[in-house]
Design a protein around this motif. Structure first.
Motif, PDB file in Angstrom:
ATOM      1  N   CYS A 161      18.956  24.737  45.619  1.00  0.00           N
ATOM      2  CA  CYS A 161      18.348  23.930  46.684  1.00  0.00           C
ATOM      3  C   CYS A 161      19.090  22.604  46.838  1.00  0.00           C
ATOM      4  O   CYS A 161      19.365  22.153  47.961  1.00  0.00           O
ATOM      5  CB  CYS A 161      16.875  23.670  46.383  1.00  0.00           C
ATOM      6  SG  CYS A 161      15.812  25.120  46.574  1.00  0.00           S
ATOM      7  N   ALA A 162      19.416  21.980  45.721  1.00  0.00           N
ATOM      8  CA  ALA A 162      20.148  20.712  45.764  1.00  0.00           C
ATOM      9  C   ALA A 162      21.503  20.901  46.439  1.00  0.00           C
ATOM     10  O   ALA A 162      21.955  20.059  47.228  1.00  0.00           O
ATOM     11  CB  ALA A 162      20.320  20.165  44.350  1.00  0.00           C
ATOM     12  N   HIS A 163      22.133  22.023  46.147  1.00  0.00           N
ATOM     13  CA  HIS A 163      23.424  22.345  46.766  1.00  0.00           C
ATOM     14  C   HIS A 163      23.293  22.463  48.288  1.00  0.00           C
ATOM     15  O   HIS A 163      24.213  22.078  49.025  1.00  0.00           O
ATOM     16  CB  HIS A 163      23.950  23.664  46.190  1.00  0.00           C
ATOM     17  CG  HIS A 163      25.203  24.151  46.842  1.00  0.00           C
ATOM     18  ND1 HIS A 163      26.446  23.661  46.518  1.00  0.00           N
ATOM     19  CD2 HIS A 163      25.406  25.093  47.810  1.00  0.00           C
ATOM     20  CE1 HIS A 163      27.363  24.264  47.250  1.00  0.00           C
ATOM     21  NE2 HIS A 163      26.762  25.142  48.039  1.00  0.00           N
ATOM     22  N   MET A 164      22.137  22.969  48.744  1.00  0.00           N
ATOM     23  CA  MET A 164      21.903  23.161  50.181  1.00  0.00           C
ATOM     24  C   MET A 164      21.359  21.904  50.851  1.00  0.00           C
ATOM     25  O   MET A 164      21.150  21.878  52.060  1.00  0.00           O
ATOM     26  CB  MET A 164      20.935  24.332  50.398  1.00  0.00           C
ATOM     27  CG  MET A 164      21.425  25.663  49.846  1.00  0.00           C
ATOM     28  SD  MET A 164      23.059  26.179  50.450  1.00  0.00           S
ATOM     29  CE  MET A 164      22.660  26.536  52.166  1.00  0.00           C
ATOM     30  N   GLY A 165      21.069  20.865  50.051  1.00  0.00           N
ATOM     31  CA  GLY A 165      20.676  19.587  50.628  1.00  0.00           C
ATOM     32  C   GLY A 165      19.193  19.310  50.705  1.00  0.00           C
ATOM     33  O   GLY A 165      18.768  18.423  51.448  1.00  0.00           O
TER      34      GLY A 165
END
Length: 232
Positions: free
Chosen positions: A31-35
């Motif tokens: 999720c963090a990677h996707m923003g």
């Protein structure tokens, strides 16, 4: 050494590895990677979708390749983020999950003891790259004789083919001398029934066997397996 069984066929997720914790960590990173933040509510949404698709896989209604991305397509649609790339999230999640070798408490010590009694073969419904990554990062790898992974076999538990392959790895042909250990009634215990080998249901929460599947042993702790292997 006289033993009751000649091989232990052992599930991975929620039997040896703490899959809930691994999933939580990998999901948060993806999720963090996707923003955006992977909140507990979003994790629950994803988990419901993921579990439903794995059940569909067990029933032969979807391939593992399709499952990898479809779960994120459905997830992103559910949370109103169809603008994001489900394929990208799927790749990141798989990468992160492959780094999660979180064992259930006492599991490494238990597998070490079992390996001194009989060969231990991991039999798992999983994605090859993820499962190898997790095993390579765990001390458990030192104590197992081999792994049967559904993606590599082209069949998933409850298909008995996976158990037969595990027995073959250990050089065991007599089904009465094999024991399948796992937490899932629909995959592990059903696979044991289909393969006509004894099932040991790891059931720490004391759930009810609503499917009425044959269970030779029901245990609350992995420490109970040693005596079963020895026929005590």
């Amino acid at each position: 050494m006289n033993t009751r069984y000649d091989v232990l066929l052992c599930d991975a997720d929620n039997t040896i590895f703490d899959f809930e914790k691994a999933e939580e960590n990998a999901f948060a990173a993806a999720c963090a990677h996707m923003g955006f933040e992977g909140t507990p509510e979003l994790l629950e949404t994803y988990s419901v979708i993921n579990q439903a698709l794995w059940k569909l896989l067990e029933q032969g209604g979807i391939t593992q390749k399709e499952l990898r991305v479809r779960r994120f397509v459905e997830f992103l649609e559910k949370i109103g983020r169809k603008d994001l790339d489900a394929q990208e999230m799927a790749v990141e999640y798989a990468e992160q999950l492959g780094r999660q070798s979180v064992p259930i408490e006492g599991a490494i010590e238990a597998v070490k003891r079992w390996s001194e009694i009989v060969p231990v073969i991991i039999v798992t419904n999983g994605i090859s790259r993820i499962q190898h990554g997790r095993m390579d990062g765990s001390e458990v790898r030192h104590y197992i004789r081999g792994m049967v992974i559904s993606e590599e076999v082209g069949a998933a538990k409850p298909d008995p083919k996976m158990l037969y392959m595990g027995m073959e790895m250990a050089g065991v042909s007599d089904r009465t001398r094999a024991l399948m250990l796992g937490d899932s009634l629909s995959s592990d215990i059903a696979a044991a029934a289909n393969a006509q080998v004894d099932a040991c249901w790891y059931n720490p929460k004391g759930m009810e066997n609503k499917k009425g599947l044959p269970v030779a042993y029901e245990i609350r702790s992995l420490d109970e397996v040693d005596a079963i292997l020895m026929g005590e």
